[in-house]
Design a protein around this motif. Sequence first.
Motif, PDB file in Angstrom:
ATOM      1  N   UNK A  42       0.820  -1.243  -0.058  1.00 50.12           N
ATOM      2  CA  UNK A  42      -0.031   0.030   0.131  1.00 50.12           C
ATOM      3  C   UNK A  42       0.863   1.272  -0.087  1.00 50.12           C
ATOM      4  N   UNK A  43       1.986   1.185   0.780  1.00 53.54           N
ATOM      5  CA  UNK A  43       2.821   2.295   0.783  1.00 53.54           C
ATOM      6  C   UNK A  43       3.511   2.423  -0.765  1.00 53.54           C
ATOM      7  N   UNK A  44       4.017   1.561  -1.266  1.00 50.39           N
ATOM      8  CA  UNK A  44       4.410   1.776  -2.339  1.00 50.39           C
ATOM      9  C   UNK A  44       3.385   2.228  -3.463  1.00 50.39           C
ATOM     10  N   UNK A  45       2.321   1.818  -3.469  1.00 51.22           N
ATOM     11  CA  UNK A  45       1.297   2.469  -4.465  1.00 51.22           C
ATOM     12  C   UNK A  45       1.092   3.900  -4.055  1.00 51.22           C
ATOM     13  N   UNK A  46       0.854   4.204  -3.034  1.00 47.58           N
ATOM     14  CA  UNK A  46       0.405   5.600  -2.746  1.00 47.58           C
ATOM     15  C   UNK A  46       1.929   6.549  -3.013  1.00 47.58           C
ATOM     16  N   UNK A  47       3.295   5.865  -2.578  1.00 47.36           N
ATOM     17  CA  UNK A  47       4.477   6.756  -2.928  1.00 47.36           C
ATOM     18  C   UNK A  47       4.638   6.971  -4.578  1.00 47.36           C
ATOM     19  N   UNK A  48       4.369   5.979  -5.225  1.00 48.22           N
ATOM     20  CA  UNK A  48       4.307   6.071  -6.814  1.00 48.22           C
ATOM     21  C   UNK A  48       3.060   6.867  -7.338  1.00 48.22           C
ATOM     22  N   UNK A  49       2.042   7.076  -6.514  1.00 47.35           N
ATOM     23  CA  UNK A  49       0.609   7.707  -7.130  1.00 47.35           C
ATOM     24  C   UNK A  49       0.133   6.943  -8.193  1.00 47.35           C
ATOM     25  N   UNK A  50      -0.011   5.612  -8.003  1.00 43.94           N
ATOM     26  CA  UNK A  50      -0.615   4.805  -9.044  1.00 43.94           C
ATOM     27  C   UNK A  50      -1.920   5.223  -9.127  1.00 43.94           C
ATOM     28  N   UNK A  57      -6.143   3.214  -2.016  1.00 44.98           N
ATOM     29  CA  UNK A  57      -5.399   2.957  -0.823  1.00 44.98           C
ATOM     30  C   UNK A  57      -5.609   3.918   0.314  1.00 44.98           C
ATOM     31  N   UNK A  58      -5.605   5.290  -0.108  1.00 48.00           N
ATOM     32  CA  UNK A  58      -5.965   6.428   0.980  1.00 48.00           C
ATOM     33  C   UNK A  58      -7.215   6.274   1.604  1.00 48.00           C
ATOM     34  N   UNK A  59      -8.243   5.804   0.841  1.00 46.27           N
ATOM     35  CA  UNK A  59      -9.511   5.398   1.391  1.00 46.27           C
ATOM     36  C   UNK A  59      -9.561   4.130   2.416  1.00 46.27           C
ATOM     37  N   UNK A  60      -8.905   3.128   1.811  1.00 45.19           N
ATOM     38  CA  UNK A  60      -8.973   2.091   2.945  1.00 45.19           C
ATOM     39  C   UNK A  60      -8.001   2.384   3.996  1.00 45.19           C
ATOM     40  N   UNK A  61      -6.863   3.007   4.078  1.00 43.47           N
ATOM     41  CA  UNK A  61      -6.043   3.423   5.240  1.00 43.47           C
ATOM     42  C   UNK A  61      -7.010   4.265   6.141  1.00 43.47           C
ATOM     43  N   UNK A 105      -4.831  -8.408  10.565  1.00 48.05           N
ATOM     44  CA  UNK A 105      -3.922  -8.020   9.377  1.00 48.05           C
ATOM     45  C   UNK A 105      -4.202  -7.009   8.771  1.00 48.05           C
ATOM     46  N   UNK A 106      -5.548  -6.496   8.552  1.00 52.89           N
ATOM     47  CA  UNK A 106      -5.931  -5.440   7.841  1.00 52.89           C
ATOM     48  C   UNK A 106      -5.286  -4.248   8.684  1.00 52.89           C
ATOM     49  N   UNK A 107      -5.859  -4.385   9.928  1.00 48.78           N
ATOM     50  CA  UNK A 107      -5.698  -3.261  10.839  1.00 48.78           C
ATOM     51  C   UNK A 107      -4.191  -2.784  10.941  1.00 48.78           C
ATOM     52  N   UNK A 108      -3.397  -4.044  10.867  1.00 49.11           N
ATOM     53  CA  UNK A 108      -1.849  -3.462  10.976  1.00 49.11           C
ATOM     54  C   UNK A 108      -1.359  -3.078   9.779  1.00 49.11           C
ATOM     55  N   UNK A 109      -1.907  -3.678   8.714  1.00 51.30           N
ATOM     56  CA  UNK A 109      -1.329  -3.307   7.216  1.00 51.30           C
ATOM     57  C   UNK A 109      -1.833  -1.550   7.075  1.00 51.30           C
ATOM     58  N   UNK A 110      -3.135  -1.102   7.714  1.00 50.70           N
ATOM     59  CA  UNK A 110      -3.286   0.324   7.482  1.00 50.70           C
ATOM     60  C   UNK A 110      -2.369   1.125   8.238  1.00 50.70           C
ATOM     61  N   UNK A 116       5.489   3.381   7.024  1.00 53.82           N
ATOM     62  CA  UNK A 116       6.408   3.533   5.920  1.00 53.82           C
ATOM     63  C   UNK A 116       6.420   4.377   4.957  1.00 53.82           C
ATOM     64  N   UNK A 117       5.177   4.796   4.528  1.00 51.32           N
ATOM     65  CA  UNK A 117       5.083   6.040   3.474  1.00 51.32           C
ATOM     66  C   UNK A 117       5.704   7.202   4.149  1.00 51.32           C
ATOM     67  N   UNK A 118       5.413   7.668   5.157  1.00 53.82           N
ATOM     68  CA  UNK A 118       6.120   8.847   5.696  1.00 53.82           C
ATOM     69  C   UNK A 118       7.315   8.840   6.187  1.00 53.82           C
ATOM     70  N   UNK A 119       8.095   7.493   6.175  1.00 57.00           N
ATOM     71  CA  UNK A 119       9.328   7.461   6.472  1.00 57.00           C
ATOM     72  C   UNK A 119      10.209   7.573   5.284  1.00 57.00           C
TER      73      UNK A 119
END
Lengths: 234, 250, 238
Positions: A42-50, A57-61, A105-110, A116-119
């Motif tokens: 998810x972080x990769x998807x958001x960082x690359x702005x797919x 991803x934004x809505x999910x998180x 898993x869902x909770x932790x992934x969000x 990860x994204x902000x790091x």
Amino acid sequence: MENIFLFGLFVDSFPKLLSRLHITLYIVAVALLFGMLLGTYIAVVRLHKVPILSQLAIAYVSFVRGIPILVLLYIVYIGLPLVVGWFGVNINRWDTMIFVMIAYIINTSAFLSEIIRSAVAGVELGQTEAAYSVGMTRWQAFYRIIAPQAIQIAMPALGNTIVSLLKDTSLAYTLGVIDLVGVIKAISSNTYRSLEAYAAAAIIFFVLSSLLEQGFKWIENKLGVTKKITIIGR
Amino acid sequence: MIEVKGLHKSFGKHEVLKGIDLKVEKGEVVVLLGPSGSGKTTFLRSLNFLEQPDAGEITIGDTHVNCKHISKKEILEIRRNTAMVFQLYNLFKNKTALENVMEGLIVVQNMPKAEAEKISREILDKVGLVDKYDAYPSQLSGGQQQRVGIARALALNPEVILFDEPTSALDPELVGEVLSVMKKVAKEGLTMIVVTHEISFARDIANRVIFIDGGVIVEQGTPKEVLYHPKEERTKQFLKRILPDFDYSI
Amino acid sequence: MGFQFDVAFFAYEIGIGIKYIPIVLLLSIVPLIVGLLFGTGIAIVRLFKVRVLAKVFTVIVVFLRGVPLLLQLTILYLTVTLSFDSLAQTVGLKITSKDISYTLVAVVGLSINATVYLSEVVRTALQSVNSGQYEAAYSVGMTSGQMLKRIVIPQAMPVAIPLIGSNFIGLIKGSSIASLISVVELINGTLFEANGNYKFLEAYLASAIIYWALCIIVERIVASLEIRVGVYGKGGVV
């Protein structure tokens, strides 16, 4: 006054609780592993702005981070069979544990995806430019320069999240899982008393949390994490 | 040999580079002067594609590219033939000085580690950092960090080294040590394109001075010509502003 | 059998859920305020290393931070009910623990939890202010109180506000745990309506949407506060 706390029962609770500790740890481990994988994706998807995926991803998180775990547990438990059932697959026979795992898993992934994204975003742009100017490919730049620095930035928040995950598993019993907390219901149905068992559970959680925190402090020292105040809260 | 034809770049509606043509011979030291916003930094960063030009052709050594239809592979090739020294040094924070210099050799040029280390040590010695091999950037002064940055660029043995205001972020007393390293580099015959405000460098070391303003090359020539006998009015205005006591006559 | 989702019932449940928002706010805002007040006190005591008290507070904070909220609330709930019954018997009162407001117990429990975490937030924020600021204030002759009020707290705010915000969101979500000690709140309330038609998913999703909305609102408020308070530069890096 002795009616309030029976010390004998308190001590007796420990072995019974510890016998189910492995279930709790199992949930933490699985949630962490798969949550990390999914969160990284998810972080990769958001960082690359797919396109599209990134908005999803934004809505999910946002959604997952915005609802209590209690609610998420039940939504997964009731909702997943219904959604999957629409495609003709019957998963009503699945072990409750699987639903519990999926929910955590869902909770932790969000939460992890945000860390990860902000790091990664927190590593200065200049580092990336320098890596490119030297002729590195995107992958080389990431692997050798950005990732090591991102890990340093993420460590404190990562440690906090894992400790929180441990404490959050205390809610798994609501779906019927017999873990550290779930076994208390079983104990107390015999003795009609649960306070002592809960107190014992509290002690066990405290010890586990402290061990984890010390572990992370050690890791942070090893990695040379400097004492910056990061804004990522609970 | 570097050649640039018709370089254009816009940021949104704002056209920053309005068609730049430039030819730099091997071993030449070219200084780009100009007011802020003139496009000189954008131009420099376009040469190694840290900025993506909208149009134009760029030739660096044997590599020739068309900016409009450029592939990732071509960008990589260009970056492997160039090196950059940054205003904010941009040393790899998680690597020591020695590792910073070795990084490009090992990872990009696939040099064996032992060989890379040997070369890197020599270059670090050359820039005067003999006892700083194992220091991390956070342990070095600004001037030391920039010298490591120059060493890193030198190690790559590029067709050209691009300097983006290398001394602008330094305390005055540290500027000198970096400039003298740059002079040394120039004397060794490396091709350099330097964006700077240090007129002494332009005057003493540059083969050619180029004045850029408003996204175009206004005037170019030898330092003596441009700094002492500027032809264009805009050049004169600029020089008057930054060198109130510089002696030049028309 | 297809996947049936009763949208009408879902919408109805959202309407029901909205009526429970005040309870959710009660269970989160009161702990927030109490937590900030007492948490600040604890943080200051620990920062100034007040004899005895600082150590006591540190032990309490470190211990409670490692205990899940569920256990904190459950233990409090059981202790209160057991004590109350025991006390009532001894004194001869006719009332039992069933007469205690469980909501009150939940508010107290959540407040204790909030105090622990918020004291850490305040401590972190105060520590993020350069020690030179403290020294300069003292050298000018300010009392500790003046220094805190005029110099330190204003500089600690940009660091504190995002953390307080995320803690508040945690409290809103934590209020849901009160449902496990018989408090009638959002989850229970919406669930109750579904007892007849078994449409539990619609009920849970309705609560989820409301929690989500509340969290988003808080995030927006915090973001605008951050802008207003961020005069001294971006908080976050010392």
